[in-house]
Scaffold this active site. Structure first.
Site, short mmCIF file in Angstrom:
data_model
loop_
_atom_site.label_atom_id
_atom_site.label_comp_id
_atom_site.label_asym_id
_atom_site.label_seq_id
_atom_site.Cartn_x
_atom_site.Cartn_y
_atom_site.Cartn_z
N HIS A 189 0.81 -1.22 0.00
CA HIS A 189 0.00 0.00 0.00
C HIS A 189 0.84 1.26 0.00
O HIS A 189 0.61 2.19 -0.77
CB HIS A 189 -0.86 0.04 1.27
CG HIS A 189 -2.10 -0.75 1.15
ND1 HIS A 189 -2.38 -1.82 1.94
CD2 HIS A 189 -3.12 -0.60 0.31
CE1 HIS A 189 -3.54 -2.31 1.59
NE2 HIS A 189 -4.01 -1.59 0.61
N GLU A 436 -2.94 -12.93 -13.54
CA GLU A 436 -2.12 -12.75 -12.33
C GLU A 436 -1.61 -14.09 -11.81
O GLU A 436 -0.79 -14.13 -10.90
CB GLU A 436 -2.94 -12.09 -11.22
CG GLU A 436 -3.64 -10.83 -11.68
CD GLU A 436 -4.33 -10.10 -10.54
OE1 GLU A 436 -3.69 -9.23 -9.96
OE2 GLU A 436 -5.50 -10.40 -10.26
N ASP A 460 0.93 -9.40 -8.84
CA ASP A 460 0.61 -10.75 -8.35
C ASP A 460 1.29 -11.83 -9.19
O ASP A 460 1.80 -12.80 -8.65
CB ASP A 460 -0.91 -10.95 -8.34
CG ASP A 460 -1.53 -10.37 -7.08
OD1 ASP A 460 -0.99 -10.62 -5.99
OD2 ASP A 460 -2.54 -9.65 -7.18
N CYS A 507 -1.07 -3.80 -16.25
CA CYS A 507 -1.48 -2.79 -15.27
C CYS A 507 -0.77 -2.97 -13.93
O CYS A 507 -1.06 -2.26 -12.98
CB CYS A 507 -2.99 -2.79 -15.07
SG CYS A 507 -3.61 -4.28 -14.30
C1 PEP Z 1 -1.45 -6.64 -9.92
O1 PEP Z 1 -1.54 -7.65 -9.22
O2 PEP Z 1 -0.49 -6.41 -10.67
C2 PEP Z 1 -2.50 -5.61 -9.88
C3 PEP Z 1 -2.48 -4.60 -10.72
O3 PEP Z 1 -3.46 -5.73 -8.93
P1 PEP Z 1 -3.22 -5.36 -7.38
O4 PEP Z 1 -1.92 -4.63 -7.27
O5 PEP Z 1 -4.38 -4.52 -6.98
O6 PEP Z 1 -3.21 -6.71 -6.74
MG MG Z 2 -3.39 -8.14 -8.26
#
Ligand code: PEP
Ligand code: MG
Length: 589
Positions: A189, A436, A460, A507
């Site tokens: 975070h 992921e 992930d 992303c």
């Molecule tokens: C990821 O896992 O790369 C992602 C974009 O989702 P989060 O960071 O919210 O798990």
């Molecule tokens: Mg993720």
């Protein structure tokens, strides 16, 4: 000098403001009788200030994010104003001669013991609310005692064991120049918030609250992962010069907001934004994003005391659509679990392996009512987007199997039927999967038959592929997007999507990292979704690189067998291609 993990680039010099300092070192000296009255007054003053602050936060968050998000601050204010809260503190100050700060720690200990024995997960989660309230009052006590260190003004370096999501939201109010934490890593975070606000940050610094005290001068070097505490004046001034250059570079880059994102040889790119709130959506637009590539809807649930209903969700989605006029907005369904808990959905931290357990789409399937409510809200928002010349895409996190994709399609169909029967306006949307889980990446060809588009969640994907927790600094040397096996897998996925003409975005955080960006470009990726703060620098970097350059660098990178080898190659190549952007690069181990 302390070494940690560089998670958000740039350099900052400022005054340390330690969160939770009080828990590490409460002053347990007993009060003299003559000081009791003034201690009571100090406590009341701090409590009042904390109450005013919470009310102001609630109003601000309500206007920027929405009423539902503001509710967490209202809950905290209720705890603070509870007569039992101040009765206990006053009692301990008067009877036991405790200082207010020590009384607050005792209160927290007492409630933590009591609530953790209840066996009720919802009540257990309230411990963190009480901790936040206690921390807030404690911060004001320090403030009252040391007015020269008013923690809310000046160039502050926030220092903490760990940043809680609500603390991260609250940081929006303060002029934070840098962040240093003990916990967390690239994708925690604190790191995501720091990057989204363009704040240099270093995570994973051992014993940070033992080595840094509020008021210390701290240098945060978010390129190398170094933290300097009370450096000699000449060192501090050298870093201040770098900090000025960093600001200047950011200002310069912000000016490219209106320019299209193109490579040096004219290949057009999509630079989209990852957002957690309406405020982020506005920031994304200001940074020149050409759409929203990832809206993490769980923040709506995380900042909400109970399940946000359909109307509340539609209102937030509409606000985001309105903040991104004419653009495509990709909404991801609830991704709870792992490090994010929502007690009212029955989710707790008690699983032995939360990241491998009941999280994300797996949890949504178990709550068909909540899940369908969210799907209906998205479909209704999609109608709104269409009427504004934009579009919505719906994306599902942590998809592992073909069966799951079939199931989400059935559920979207059901949600649409319900809306039709209720006579509510909605629009159909492309249905995509987040890639992921390595299993899904390996069987990408089969998965593509069921997905209208794909978005790689590399945060992930990397942690699962490398078997290295994304939030654990002890294994952050393994959880690396530039690890050779990760590059091979991504290359495979990107090629498969291009072959089938499936729209593909990355992303995960790597999309906004200069080194990874060059490799992804070489693999054929043209759509990148990132923290808004990275858009200007990636746009500028794209201007310096041709597709042929990127392909050649990728060809050489794929021959390297170590993470270090890939890092070294990319570090050299970036220096050669875009020497002016060196301040924005992150050197990872
Ligand atoms: C990821 O896992 O790369 C992602 C974009 O989702 P989060 O960071 O919210 O798990
Ligand atoms: Mg993720």
């Amino acid at each position: 000098m302390r070494k940690g993990v560089a998670v958000s680039p740039g350099v900052a010099v400022g005054t340390a403001y330690c969160i939770h300092e009080i828990f590490v070192n409460p002053d347990t000296q007993r009060l003299e009788e003559a000081d009791v009255a003034s201690e009571l007054a100090l406590f009341e003053e701090a409590r009042e200030k904390a109450g005013d602050e919470l009310r102001a936060m609630a109003i601000k968050v309500a206007s920027q994010i929405g009423d539902s998000a503001a509710r967490i601050f209202a809950v905290h204010e209720t705890i603070l104003r509870d007569p039992v809260f101040s009765r206990k503190i006053r009692h301990w100050i008067v009877e036991d001669r405790l200082k207010a700060a020590a009384a607050l720690v005792r209160l927290l200990d007492e409630y933590s013991t009591l609530l953790s024995r209840t066996g009720d997960d919802y009540l257990k989660e309230r411990i963190s609310d009480i901790r936040e309230v206690v921390t807030r009052v404690s911060a004001h006590l320090t403030d009252v005692l040391k007015p020269q260190l008013n923690p809310l003004i000046g160039s502050l370096i926030v220092v903490a064991d760990e940043l809680l999501p609500s603390q991260a939201v609250a940081l929006g109010d303060i002029d934070v120049r840098g962040i240093v934490t003990q916990g967390g890593s690239q994708t925690s975070h604190a790191a995501i918030v720091a990057r989204s606000r363009g704040i240099p940050a270093v995570c994973g610094v051992e014993g940070v609250l033992r080595h840094i005290k509020t008021g210390d001068t701290v240098v945060v070097d978010g390129r190398e992962g170094h933290v300097l505490v009370n450096p000699p004046p000449e060192t501090a001034s050298a870093f201040r010069k770098l900090e000025r250059e960093f600001f200047h570079l950011k200002d310069q880059l912000a000016a490219n907001r209106e320019h299209p994102a193109v490579t040096a040889d004219g290949e057009r790119l999509e630079l989209l934004a990852n957002i957690n709130s309406v405020a982020d959506a506005r920031a994304a637009c200001a940074m020149g994003a050409t759409g929203i590539g990832l809206f993490r809807t769980e923040y709506l649930y995380l900042t909400h005391a109970s399940v946000p209903d359909e109307e509340e969700q539609v209102a937030v989605y509409r606000d985001i659509i309105d903040a991104s006029p004419g653009h495509q907005v990709t909404i991801r369904t609830l991704d709870i679990g792992g490090d994010k808990t929502v007690p009212y959905l029955g989710h707790t931290h008690q699983e032995a392996n939360p990241f491998l357990g009941w999280r994300s789409i797996r949890l949504s399937f178990e709550h068909p009512q909540f899940f369908t409510t969210q799907l209906r809200a998205v479909l209704r928002a999609a109608h709104h987007a269409q009427s504004r010349g934009g579009a919505v895409r719906l994306m599902f996190p942590m998809i592992t199997t073909v069966e799951e994709m079939r199931r989400v399609r059935r559920m979207v169909h059901q949600a649409a039927t319900q809306l039709q029967e209720a006579g509510k306006a909605f629009a159909s949307v492309p249905i995509g999967m987040m890639l992921e889980v390595p299993a899904a990446a390996i069987s990408i060809e089969a998965m593509l038959r069921h997905a209208d588009f794909v978005s790689v969640g590399s945060n992930d994907l990397v942690q699962y592929l490398m078997a290295a927790d994304r939030d654990n600094p002890k294994v952050s040397h393994l959880c690396q997007p530039l690890a050779p096996p990760v590059l091979r897998l991504l290359n495979h996925v990107i090629k498969a999507c291009r072959k089938r003409n499936k729209p593909l975005t990355v992303c995960g955080e790597m999309a906004g990292q200069p080194r990874a960006f060059v490799l992804l470009l070489g693999m054929g990726l043209r759509s990148f979704s990132m923290s808004p703060a990275f858009i200007p620098s990636i746009k500028e970097l794209a201007n310096h690189v041709t597709v042929a350059d990127a392909q050649e660098i990728l060809r050489r990178a794929l021959k390297r067998s170590t993470i270090r080898g890939v890092q070294r190659l990319l570090g050299e190549e970036l220096k050669r291609l875009a020497p002016d952007l060196a301040l924005l690069d992150i050197a990872t181990p």
